[in-house]
Design a protein around this motif. Structure first.
Motif, short mmCIF file in Angstrom:
data_model
loop_
_atom_site.label_atom_id
_atom_site.label_comp_id
_atom_site.label_asym_id
_atom_site.label_seq_id
_atom_site.Cartn_x
_atom_site.Cartn_y
_atom_site.Cartn_z
N ARG A 1 -2.22 4.31 -5.43
CA ARG A 1 -1.54 3.51 -4.41
C ARG A 1 -1.29 2.11 -4.96
NH1 ARG A 1 -1.45 6.42 0.29
NH2 ARG A 1 -0.45 4.65 1.35
N SER A 2 -0.24 1.46 -4.48
CA SER A 2 0.07 0.12 -4.96
C SER A 2 -1.01 -0.89 -4.55
CB SER A 2 1.44 -0.33 -4.45
OG SER A 2 1.47 -0.36 -3.03
N SER A 3 -1.82 -0.56 -3.56
CA SER A 3 -2.91 -1.45 -3.15
C SER A 3 -3.99 -1.58 -4.23
CB SER A 3 -3.55 -0.95 -1.85
OG SER A 3 -3.99 0.38 -1.98
N ASP B 1 0.84 -1.20 0.00
CA ASP B 1 0.00 0.00 0.00
C ASP B 1 0.88 1.26 0.00
OD1 ASP B 1 -2.42 1.43 -0.03
OD2 ASP B 1 -2.36 1.68 2.15
N ALA C 1 2.17 4.86 -1.49
CA ALA C 1 1.67 6.00 -2.26
C ALA C 1 2.53 6.16 -3.51
CB ALA C 1 1.72 7.27 -1.42
N GLU D 1 -2.06 10.68 -8.76
CA GLU D 1 -1.61 9.81 -7.67
C GLU D 1 -2.48 8.56 -7.60
OE1 GLU D 1 -3.97 12.06 -4.02
OE2 GLU D 1 -1.85 12.46 -4.35
#
Length: 272
Positions: free
Chosen positions: A211-213, A191, A193, A209
């Motif tokens: 998030r990797s989640s 998760d 940024a 932007e």
């Protein structure tokens, strides 16, 4: 705080550093990624730290290593590809398929580092950066940490025909990785940024932007598919897909500066 490996230019050639201090001259990332994880950790823990690393940063990848990439791993990426493509259904199919899309991106010697230039294709009218979390994988496919990646792409070429993807993705100046490698467990990557900023003439012309989640697939799944039937004795770098896609009104121009921040690691490249 997780340790970081960086690669620098010196009068005697490229040299690796750990947390800002040079490692012994014979340290090789390829050899380190070939070690079992515990032995690799022990090697760094016992390594002699040298002088402060003051040489310019290079891409944290060696010439013999390869960078690969994952496609359509974010919903936003799937929707953007569908909108641009004359064969939109293939992106829906791969997004929902059991097997991910993986493709070769660059060899180490063709990869730009922090502060080095990236390019747009002269035969493409629509070009974008793609900010991506890059997994650093050992020779067994284990995840040792991450770097920041820019999968520079021609959307007009891929949009014309998905089979043109290698030309849209693989060319001089199309791959950047940096500023270094943050060594950390995979759970700390789930998760992060991710932020993209593009400046033109000193002014911000695009920012986004995610998030990797938001990646649809597990990071271990992507790494596992890359290592199916394919050997990487020196380790490998795997881009995990982009979740920030500028719309059709935006294209990169020479003179732009692309900045990508993932979990506090910042990769910045001027466009030529």
């Amino acid at each position: 705080m997780h340790p970081s490996l960086t690669r620098h230019t010196t009068a005697d050639g490229p040299r690796w550093a750990l947390d800002g201090h040079y490692l012994p001259v014979d340290f090789s990332l390829s050899a380190w990624l070939a070690l079992p994880a515990e032995a690799a950790q022990a090697q760094l823990a016992s390594a002699t730290r040298g002088a402060p690393a003051d040489g310019a940063l290079l891409a944290p990848i060696e010439d013999a290593q390869e960078a690969w990439a994952s496609g359509v791993t974010y919903l936003s990426s799937r929707m953007a590809r569908e909108a641009e493509s004359q064969s939109a259904d293939v992106y829906q199919k791969v997004y929902g398929a059991s097997r991910p899309e993986l493709f070769f991106k660059a060899c180490g010697w063709r990869t730009s580092g922090h502060g080095q230039g990236i390019r747009v294709r002269a035969d493409s009218a629509w070009n974008v950066p793609e900010p991506e979390l890059v997994l650093v994988l050992d020779s067994a496919g284990g995840i040792r940490g991450y770097a920041v990646g820019n999968d520079v792409s021609s959307r007009s070429i891929e949009g014309e025909n998905p089979l043109y993807l290698p030309q849209a993705k693989v060319y001089d100046g199309a791959c950047a990785i940096g500023p270094g490698i943050r060594l950390c467990p995979v759970d700390s990557l789930r998760d992060l940024a991710i932020a993209l900023q593009i400046r033109r003439g000193g002014a911000v012309v695009f920012a986004g932007e995610t998030r990797s989640s938001q990646i649809k697939r597990a990071l271990e799944e992507l790494a596992g598919y890359l290592f199916r039937e394919l050997t990487f004795p020196h380790g490998a770098f795997l881009f995990t897909g982009t979740g920030i896609v500028p719309d059709e009104t935006f294209t990169l121009q020479a003179g732009d500066v692309v900045s990508i921040d993932i979990g506090g690691l910042v990769l910045e490249n001027p466009v030529s």
